[in-house]
Design a protein around this motif. Sequence first.
Motif, mmCIF file in Angstrom:
data_model
loop_
_atom_site.group_PDB
_atom_site.id
_atom_site.type_symbol
_atom_site.label_atom_id
_atom_site.label_comp_id
_atom_site.label_asym_id
_atom_site.label_seq_id
_atom_site.Cartn_x
_atom_site.Cartn_y
_atom_site.Cartn_z
ATOM 1 N N ASP A 122 0.838 -1.211 0.000
ATOM 2 C CA ASP A 122 0.000 0.000 0.000
ATOM 3 C C ASP A 122 0.868 1.255 0.000
ATOM 4 O O ASP A 122 0.556 2.251 -0.658
ATOM 5 C CB ASP A 122 -0.895 0.024 1.249
ATOM 6 C CG ASP A 122 -2.131 -0.863 1.101
ATOM 7 O OD1 ASP A 122 -2.486 -1.203 -0.045
ATOM 8 O OD2 ASP A 122 -2.734 -1.201 2.136
ATOM 9 N N ARG B 282 1.830 -5.477 -6.955
ATOM 10 C CA ARG B 282 1.595 -4.031 -7.091
ATOM 11 C C ARG B 282 1.079 -3.691 -8.492
ATOM 12 O O ARG B 282 0.312 -2.731 -8.682
ATOM 13 C CB ARG B 282 2.902 -3.292 -6.815
ATOM 14 C CG ARG B 282 2.788 -1.780 -6.903
ATOM 15 C CD ARG B 282 1.978 -1.194 -5.770
ATOM 16 N NE ARG B 282 1.188 -0.049 -6.221
ATOM 17 C CZ ARG B 282 0.503 0.747 -5.408
ATOM 18 N NH1 ARG B 282 0.505 0.537 -4.099
ATOM 19 N NH2 ARG B 282 -0.188 1.745 -5.884
ATOM 20 N N TRP C 232 -2.544 -3.903 -8.272
ATOM 21 C CA TRP C 232 -3.011 -3.386 -6.973
ATOM 22 C C TRP C 232 -4.162 -2.406 -7.149
ATOM 23 O O TRP C 232 -4.198 -1.623 -8.107
ATOM 24 C CB TRP C 232 -1.863 -2.692 -6.268
ATOM 25 C CG TRP C 232 -1.910 -2.740 -4.767
ATOM 26 C CD1 TRP C 232 -2.154 -1.703 -3.909
ATOM 27 C CD2 TRP C 232 -1.653 -3.881 -3.944
ATOM 28 N NE1 TRP C 232 -2.071 -2.124 -2.599
ATOM 29 C CE2 TRP C 232 -1.765 -3.462 -2.595
ATOM 30 C CE3 TRP C 232 -1.365 -5.216 -4.198
ATOM 31 C CZ2 TRP C 232 -1.592 -4.326 -1.516
ATOM 32 C CZ3 TRP C 232 -1.183 -6.082 -3.137
ATOM 33 C CH2 TRP C 232 -1.300 -5.634 -1.819
ATOM 34 N N ARG D 298 -6.851 -6.517 -3.527
ATOM 35 C CA ARG D 298 -5.401 -6.508 -3.374
ATOM 36 C C ARG D 298 -4.902 -7.707 -2.554
ATOM 37 O O ARG D 298 -3.725 -8.086 -2.664
ATOM 38 C CB ARG D 298 -4.934 -5.187 -2.780
ATOM 39 C CG ARG D 298 -5.257 -4.915 -1.319
ATOM 40 C CD ARG D 298 -5.062 -3.425 -1.069
ATOM 41 N NE ARG D 298 -4.826 -3.045 0.305
ATOM 42 C CZ ARG D 298 -5.766 -2.914 1.237
ATOM 43 N NH1 ARG D 298 -7.031 -3.166 0.924
ATOM 44 N NH2 ARG D 298 -5.457 -2.525 2.461
ATOM 45 N N SER E 55 -8.899 -11.645 -8.398
ATOM 46 C CA SER E 55 -8.481 -10.287 -8.046
ATOM 47 C C SER E 55 -8.980 -9.274 -9.075
ATOM 48 O O SER E 55 -9.489 -8.204 -8.719
ATOM 49 C CB SER E 55 -6.953 -10.220 -7.951
ATOM 50 O OG SER E 55 -6.517 -8.904 -7.723
ATOM 51 N N ARG F 281 -11.676 -6.318 -8.461
ATOM 52 C CA ARG F 281 -11.254 -4.951 -8.753
ATOM 53 C C ARG F 281 -12.277 -4.244 -9.644
ATOM 54 O O ARG F 281 -12.502 -3.037 -9.520
ATOM 55 C CB ARG F 281 -9.889 -4.993 -9.437
ATOM 56 C CG ARG F 281 -9.305 -3.639 -9.776
ATOM 57 C CD ARG F 281 -7.919 -3.813 -10.387
ATOM 58 N NE ARG F 281 -7.331 -2.533 -10.744
ATOM 59 C CZ ARG F 281 -6.093 -2.391 -11.200
ATOM 60 N NH1 ARG F 281 -5.331 -3.460 -11.361
ATOM 61 N NH2 ARG F 281 -5.628 -1.201 -11.501
#
Length: 551
Positions: free
Chosen positions: A52, A134, A137, A143, A544, A548
């Motif tokens: 993060d 990342r 991300w 994440r 993921s 997202r």
Amino acid sequence: MSSIADLVILSGGWRRRLIAFLAGASGALALAPFNVFLAMFIPMTAAVWLIDGAAESKPAPAKSGRPAFRSTALKNAFGIGWWWGFGYFIAGLWWLGAAFLVQPDDFAWALPLGVIGLPAGLAFFPALGFALARLFWAPGPSRILALAAGLGFSEWLRGHVLTGFPWNAYGMALGDHLLLAQFAAIGGLYGLTVLAIAIFAAPALFADRKAVPGRRLLQRIPAGLVVAALILAGLAGFGAVRLATGKTATIASVKVRIMQPNLPQDAKFSPENRDTIVNRYLRLSDRSTGPGHTGLADVNLLVWPESAFPFILSDEPQALAKIGNALPAGTVLVTGAARIETTTGADGKPHTDFLNSIQVLMHGGLILDTYDKLHLVPFGEYMPFAGLLDRLGIRQFVDIPGGFRAGMNHTLLSLPGLPMAAPLICYEAIFPEEVAAAVRAGPSRPGFLINVTNDAWFGHTPGPYQHLAEARLQTIEEGLPLIRAANTGISAIIDPYGRIEAQLGLQEDGVVDGALPKKIAPPPFTHAPELAGILAWLSALGASLLLRRFV
């Protein structure tokens, strides 16, 4: 939780690197012999917050005129992932340093290379995993799966690149707990690793929800954490059902004895002590341990550990005769033993090759079958870049001229009157694809795995415990029992569900007696062992991306 997250996310400089190092190091507590299951929550949760904080507060200008925000974030994630991995591998592999002190006059100078250099090199894999994570991300629960995909893929690479070294994969935090490890029958080590990363990283979501006055605790629990808890509960439930319904059956007519001599890796293990060593092996092997185990007369299968002799057994007729005469007519001995092959090279001159082998002996000293180790240990059994390092005076730990030569192919061992066995020498037993190839080497599925090893190099450290845990997981993946003979321990008889039926502890001498467990029907993992890890990674990445987009 939010204040801790802010501390990690907003940290910088040496404080950030120290947090990453210590967080990674704490993960070693989740591995054997400690097995503090909850400890893996620390490094994985911290990993989320570290990534993060990998982005710059504002994009930096680039020569192309486009923002360099993404490249800077990837570079930061890679760097902090290296420190995280460096801590994890130093804490989990420090015991490798013991090998450098067995012959301190020759190898103590290289101790930092093993204790610091290897972890520093291995840390590039989680560094890559952080950068990959990342790349995909985004704020929110997606994440967590991005981390599972990134680190999961980098772990698969670690198990394959430059001969591979999948020791202490993150999935072993689950894999050394019998209930949770049963998922390896479906997803294998790498599938277990992807799940472990996602489960242990889920608490990071707590920091996404700020405390609201009047809101109840249950209302503050993130949905992603609930899903992770349900998956963990599902793993435990699946394992409980599988273990409850998978009763251990044995081949009662096959009596196994494993001899564990507990010989130190020092001057006592030398050619001049040949007779003393052979006599010790035979005396221990014929030991009476109870009414049903009065000695070799009661044994069908006798197993001795890796490289059991400080000489070439096949070139010592007196030693062969002594061992052969001690074996009853119905007893088969499987033993580790170095051997040599002399071939004619392209220059027309004879060349002598040394091989680390398993040999099968019977009454009279007849050698019936041989398997030569394929996956040699770099710097232990052979030297990469041997020409250069030899000129520098650097040699491998096992002082064999030119090092060992790898075997040609996997073969099953033919054991008269017994099921065929898939042989594995030393750390060959930690590679899922290696074990799968060994199992598929014959016309039919073998009856069991047999692993001979010598962990005396590592003394009373976590290394031998971790080695046993890694080897045990293969029984669950393949649905085959394991007979494991280790010089200083831990020797064991393990059923095809990973249950240890009998064992002898570290640095003990004696024997392990038991019946041979029966194999079970091939688990799902065996139908596509090479694809299991890739499918787990693709599943995490796909989930993921979906989260997202829609959450």
